[in-house]
Design an enzyme around this catalytic site. Structure first.
Site, PDB file in Angstrom:
ATOM      1  CB  ALA A  63      65.097  11.551  -2.492  1.00  0.00           C
ATOM      2  N   GLY A 102      60.276  13.494  -2.355  1.00  0.00           N
ATOM      3  CA  GLY A 102      61.090  14.703  -2.316  1.00  0.00           C
ATOM      4  C   GLY A 102      60.654  15.731  -3.354  1.00  0.00           C
ATOM      5  CD  GLU A 105      59.742  15.379   1.596  1.00  0.00           C
ATOM      6  OE1 GLU A 105      60.587  14.771   0.912  1.00  0.00           O
ATOM      7  OE2 GLU A 105      59.640  15.250   2.816  1.00  0.00           O
ATOM      8  CD  GLU A 125      58.519  10.422   0.672  1.00  0.00           C
ATOM      9  OE1 GLU A 125      57.275  10.247   0.616  1.00  0.00           O
ATOM     10  OE2 GLU A 125      59.058  11.496   0.364  1.00  0.00           O
TER      11      GLU A 125
HETATM   12  C1  3H9 Z   1      62.110  10.353  -1.166  1.00  0.00           C
HETATM   13  O1  3H9 Z   1      61.766  11.187  -1.942  1.00  0.00           O
HETATM   14  C2  3H9 Z   1      62.703  10.654   0.186  1.00  0.00           C
HETATM   15  C3  3H9 Z   1      62.526  12.086   0.634  1.00  0.00           C
HETATM   16  O2  3H9 Z   1      61.301  12.261   1.308  1.00  0.00           O
HETATM   17  C4  3H9 Z   1      63.567  12.460   1.655  1.00  0.00           C
HETATM   18  C5  3H9 Z   1      64.937  12.688   1.180  1.00  0.00           C
HETATM   19  C6  3H9 Z   1      65.825  13.224   2.256  1.00  0.00           C
HETATM   20  N1  3H9 Z   1      65.120   7.451  -7.724  1.00  0.00           N
HETATM   21  O3  3H9 Z   1      58.852   3.218 -12.366  1.00  0.00           O
HETATM   22  P1  3H9 Z   1      59.421   3.419 -13.709  1.00  0.00           P
HETATM   23  C7  3H9 Z   1      63.829   4.906 -11.994  1.00  0.00           C
HETATM   24  S1  3H9 Z   1      62.011   8.691  -1.530  1.00  0.00           S
HETATM   25  C8  3H9 Z   1      65.897   6.774  -8.578  1.00  0.00           C
HETATM   26  O4  3H9 Z   1      59.662   2.224 -14.549  1.00  0.00           O
HETATM   27  P2  3H9 Z   1      57.027   4.739 -14.582  1.00  0.00           P
HETATM   28  C9  3H9 Z   1      63.339   3.477 -12.026  1.00  0.00           C
HETATM   29  O5  3H9 Z   1      64.170   2.640 -11.251  1.00  0.00           O
HETATM   30  C10 3H9 Z   1      61.390   8.656  -3.207  1.00  0.00           C
HETATM   31  N2  3H9 Z   1      65.409   6.133  -9.664  1.00  0.00           N
HETATM   32  O6  3H9 Z   1      58.591   4.490 -14.559  1.00  0.00           O
HETATM   33  C11 3H9 Z   1      63.415   3.173 -13.504  1.00  0.00           C
HETATM   34  O7  3H9 Z   1      64.775   2.896 -13.821  1.00  0.00           O
HETATM   35  P3  3H9 Z   1      65.126   1.864 -14.972  1.00  0.00           P
HETATM   36  C12 3H9 Z   1      59.939   8.917  -3.257  1.00  0.00           C
HETATM   37  C13 3H9 Z   1      64.092   6.179  -9.873  1.00  0.00           C
HETATM   38  O8  3H9 Z   1      56.783   5.746 -15.642  1.00  0.00           O
HETATM   39  C14 3H9 Z   1      63.046   4.507 -14.151  1.00  0.00           C
HETATM   40  O9  3H9 Z   1      63.278   5.493 -13.158  1.00  0.00           O
HETATM   41  N3  3H9 Z   1      59.470   8.732  -4.609  1.00  0.00           N
HETATM   42  C15 3H9 Z   1      63.233   6.864  -9.012  1.00  0.00           C
HETATM   43  O10 3H9 Z   1      56.290   3.459 -14.609  1.00  0.00           O
HETATM   44  C16 3H9 Z   1      61.610   4.572 -14.598  1.00  0.00           C
HETATM   45  O11 3H9 Z   1      60.777   4.217 -13.498  1.00  0.00           O
HETATM   46  C17 3H9 Z   1      59.040   7.538  -5.049  1.00  0.00           C
HETATM   47  O12 3H9 Z   1      58.978   6.592  -4.321  1.00  0.00           O
HETATM   48  C18 3H9 Z   1      63.795   7.531  -7.906  1.00  0.00           C
HETATM   49  N4  3H9 Z   1      63.040   8.232  -7.038  1.00  0.00           N
HETATM   50  O13 3H9 Z   1      56.685   5.358 -13.170  1.00  0.00           O
HETATM   51  C19 3H9 Z   1      58.610   7.485  -6.483  1.00  0.00           C
HETATM   52  N5  3H9 Z   1      61.972   6.734  -9.465  1.00  0.00           N
HETATM   53  O14 3H9 Z   1      64.510   2.398 -16.225  1.00  0.00           O
HETATM   54  C20 3H9 Z   1      59.269   6.305  -7.154  1.00  0.00           C
HETATM   55  C21 3H9 Z   1      62.046   5.999 -10.589  1.00  0.00           C
HETATM   56  O15 3H9 Z   1      66.615   1.811 -14.963  1.00  0.00           O
HETATM   57  N6  3H9 Z   1      58.987   6.237  -8.571  1.00  0.00           N
HETATM   58  N7  3H9 Z   1      63.318   5.657 -10.837  1.00  0.00           N
HETATM   59  O16 3H9 Z   1      64.482   0.571 -14.539  1.00  0.00           O
HETATM   60  C22 3H9 Z   1      57.800   5.850  -9.079  1.00  0.00           C
HETATM   61  O17 3H9 Z   1      56.839   5.614  -8.373  1.00  0.00           O
HETATM   62  C23 3H9 Z   1      57.708   5.689 -10.571  1.00  0.00           C
HETATM   63  O18 3H9 Z   1      59.020   5.570 -11.062  1.00  0.00           O
HETATM   64  C24 3H9 Z   1      57.004   6.848 -11.316  1.00  0.00           C
HETATM   65  C25 3H9 Z   1      57.151   6.624 -12.849  1.00  0.00           C
HETATM   66  C26 3H9 Z   1      55.525   6.858 -10.955  1.00  0.00           C
HETATM   67  C27 3H9 Z   1      57.619   8.157 -10.998  1.00  0.00           C
END
Ligand code: 3H9
Length: 688
Positions: A63, A102, A105, A125
């Site tokens: 999400a 998400g 999901e 999450e």
């Molecule tokens: C969820 O899904 C809830 C649902 O179950 C329910 C809903 C109802 N959203 O980490 P990076 C941005 S909760 C917004 O440096 P990498 C991040 O801030 C979510 N922004 O890259 C950064 O911005 P900036 C569950 C996001 O290659 C840029 O993307 N998912 C999100 O080292 C690059 O990120 C997670 O918790 C996001 N979801 O790693 C996964 N994700 O460039 C969270 C990233 O401006 N994400 N950004 O600084 C990660 O673990 C890593 O970003 C990922 C890539 C492994 C994907």
């Protein structure tokens, strides 16, 4: 369609592509057209099957975290997934990169999931203080069973494609062009005409769950959660998935999610997620970087060895320098032993151990450092010794090599000023054990060149460290604030608190351990030596050291330790010593409560953080939070000291600091001007 979602009909198989850089988060501007596309394709007779794929480097990574805490714009993720499950033709998620939160999901809403061999799938999450709120807790157990789902959801750690295939989470793993494979897969299913059952209806795949074993596991998790609500909610939701009908379990998940997303703990953890990413950003992001092919480390003791391992683990060849062959062999032997322990614990393969060991080249000759592009000294913490080492480096290092010191306290400007190339000098303050601890304070000295700084910030990420750039001052950000936190420890003891009372106030707050447990673990002699070098005293700790009570390693410190035990028990002798020293000073013991302990230790910590911001030693309040959570065990559910100050109320902190200042006259309690301003404006912004 929209810029974020496009559809192509490839001979009867519709490919829906989500394109929302950088990580294809499910923002409103993705959900809305995605929903519309699915409705259209469901009713489109020319479409026999649907593939959901993503453009760019990854499948949907979750999400959109930036939308949490704001009013939800419909359709929400649950509605999209519910809609997907009404499609009566095969739906296939084509997963490359990461399918997280998400994103997974959404994939669970499809009949099938196919993955690239390098893909990772998970529900992280919990790391944001949440639980999967798009049906993940209810659908995942239907594919992988309750025990595995519990593990994945409570740990938040993703699994690789092969493991996901074995567990039943993905139906096929492919190498090569994933979309083509996914289209062929979907076409074949459509041709056969089934069977394809939505995950929600796959109750028979749930199998039998051993609820007693599940509850035992969940109880163990609760113990480890240390006050965090999300892991417990995750366990509860997975339990619901196997004990309640699907829709009831889904509704319960939704209610738990709503509670968590509004909680301070989740706000704190989301703050940290963005804070860590923000900390790695430097002004002038196009600054060129220097090439780092080989790293030199001077000193093969605990610190130097750990630093060398951190680089070897990140794939860098390392030249390790010691003063004698004997010390070098000892250091290399310790490194080999550490890797062997990892192999015995199953966290490293024998092959990987050999690969890592092959990265090391030992030397006792400074001339061998000439081939290194970055050299880090981890020698004795003494200005004279450090300057001598830097003098030698000045003579042998190649032009442009970055010369770093791992000092914890010393003035890096003075070190840099002692050689002919101050622009190449900076601090890399690793935390022990350096191969394990995530935090790296990168210290920018007055003359450090921007490209040298940009290079090490980038490098830190490549070796898996969380980097924070700080300025030069005594103890930098972390240790300077630690000193402020600890300044009242002895006074509290003398006034009537016991070590275990103080430690309990800390662990109740959420710290993994209190200051006296920490001192005993680290060795009280370290602080004693430092105090002596700086002409300082701490009456209780000094006396304990004079009695040979150095902590766990001698079986006695602030606590008593049974042979080999890690947890100490209170020692009446120590308590008697405290009372004796208090009596000598005419201090009558009084009852001291947990609130006073917090006010006299953690309020000065915040206050020092404010001074650090005022002095621009740290660029942002959130950088300080990153330092404290990753280097000192500040509870993640409170977001770091500066975030917590907002929760606690800066006005209240100022008021209580004033109170203690009036009562004791001590400087640590004098509220910083920025803290006072924060109390008025609610912002740590130094320009506000
Ligand atoms: C969820 O899904 C809830 C649902 O179950 C329910 C809903 C109802 N959203 O980490 P990076 C941005 S909760 C917004 O440096 P990498 C991040 O801030 C979510 N922004 O890259 C950064 O911005 P900036 C569950 C996001 O290659 C840029 O993307 N998912 C999100 O080292 C690059 O990120 C997670 O918790 C996001 N979801 O790693 C996964 N994700 O460039 C969270 C990233 O401006 N994400 N950004 O600084 C990660 O673990 C890593 O970003 C990922 C890539 C492994 C994907």
């Amino acid at each position: 369609m929209s810029n974020s979602v496009s559809v192509v009909n490839e001979n009867g198989v519709a490919i829906v592509t989500i394109d929302n850089p950088p990580v294809n988060a499910l923002s409103f501007h993705v959900r809305e057209p995605l929903m519309q596309a699915l409705v259209d394709l469901r009713d489109d007779a020319s479409v026999a099957a649907i593939v959901i794929a993503c453009a760019g480097r990854t499948f949907v990574a979750g999400a959109d975290i930036t939308e949490f805490g704001k009013p939800v714009q419909q359709p929400d993720l649950r509605a999209v997934v519910a809609m997907l499950e009404t499609v009566a033709k095969p739906t296939v998620a084509a997963i490359h990169g990461t399918a997280l939160g998400g994103g997974l999901e959404l994939a669970l809403g499809c009949h099938f999931r196919v993955a690239d061999a390098g893909a990772n799938l998970g529900l992280p999450e919990v790391k944001l203080g949440l639980l999967p709120g798009g049906g993940g807790t209810v659908r995942l157990p239907r594919l992988v069973g309750a025990a595995k789902a519990l593990k994945m959801i409570v740990s938040g750690s993703p699994i690789g494609a092969a493991e996901a295939h074995e567990a039943g989470l993905v139906d096929a793993v492919f190498e090569g062009d994933l979309t083509t494979h996914a289209v062929n897969f979907a076409r074949e299913i459509a041709r056969k005409g089934g069977p394809f059952t939505p995950v929600r209806d796959r109750d028979e795949d749930l199998g039998e769950t051993d609820l007693a074993a599940f509850d035992a596991e969940a109880a163990d998790l609760a113990r480890k959660a240390r006050g965090l609500e999300a892991p417990l909610a995750c366990a509860q939701a997975v339990r619901n998935a196997v004990t309640l009908p699907f829709d009831e379990a889904l509704a319960a998940e939704r209610a738990l999610f709503a509670k968590l997303v509004a909680s301070d703990q989740s706000r704190a953890q989301r703050h940290l997620f963005f804070a860590e990413r923000e900390a790695a950003k430097l002004p002038g992001k196009d600054t060129p970087k220097r090439r780092i092919a080989r790293v030199g480390v001077i000193g093969a003791g605990t610190m130097g060895g750990g630093i060398a391992m951190a680089f070897a683990n990140g794939g860098f060849p390392v030249t390790l320098l010691e003063t004698s062959m004997e010390a070098l062999q000892r250091g290399l032997g310790m490194i080999e032993k550490n890797y062997a322990v990892s192999v015995s614990r199953g966290s490293l393969t024998e092959d990987a151990k050999h690969q890592r060991l092959a990265q090391f080249k030992g030397s006792t000759d400074y001339a061998d450092l000439a081939e290194c592009d970055l050299i880090i000294e981890a020698v004795f913490e003494d200005m004279g010794v450090k300057k001598e080492v830097f003098g030698k480096l000045d003579a042998v290092a190649k032009p442009g090599a970055i010369l770093a010191t791992n000092t914890s306290y010393l003035d890096i400007n003075e070190i840099a000023g002692s050689i002919s190339r101050p622009r190449d000098v900076l601090g890399l303050h690793f935390f022990s054990p350096a191969n394990v601890m995530k935090l790296l304070e990168i210290v920018r000295a007055d003359k450090t060149a921007p490209d040298a700084l940009a290079t090490v910030v980038d490098l830190a990420r490549r070796i898996g460290k969380v980097a924070v750039v700080v300025g030069v001052c005594h103890g930098f950000v972390g240790n300077r604030m630690l000193a402020a936190r600890g300044s009242e420890s002895e006074a509290l003891l003398l006034e009537g608190a016991t070590p275990s009372q103080i430690d309990k106030a800390f662990t109740d707050f959420g710290w993994p351990m209190g200051p006296f447990q920490m001192g005993d673990l680290a060795g009280l002699d370290i602080g004693w030596r430092n105090r002596k070098a700086r002409g300082l005293t701490a009456v209780i700790a000094d006396t304990l050291c004079e009695q040979g009570r150095f902590g766990q390693k001698t079986g006695r410190g602030f606590y008593l330790y049974e042979a080999g035990a890690r947890a100490g028990v209170p020692d009446p002798e120590v308590e008697a010593l405290i009372r004796e020293k208090a009596a000598e000073r005419g201090i009558a013991p009084r009852a001291i409560g947990a609130q006073e302990i917090i006010e006299r230790t953690l309020y000065p910590l915040v206050n020092e953080g404010a001074k650090i911001l005022e002095e621009k030693i740290a660029a942002r309040a959130s950088d300080i939070d990153v330092v404290w959570v990753n280097g000192y065990g500040f509870p993640i559910g409170k977001g770091g000291p500066m975030f917590w100050a907002g929760l606690e109320g800066a006005a209240r902190i100022v008021e209580r600091l004033d109170h203690w200042h009036q009562r004791t006259g001590k400087d640590v309690f004098m509220p910083a001007s920025l803290l006072k301003r924060m109390a008025e404006t609610g912002s740590w912004d130094t320009e506000a």
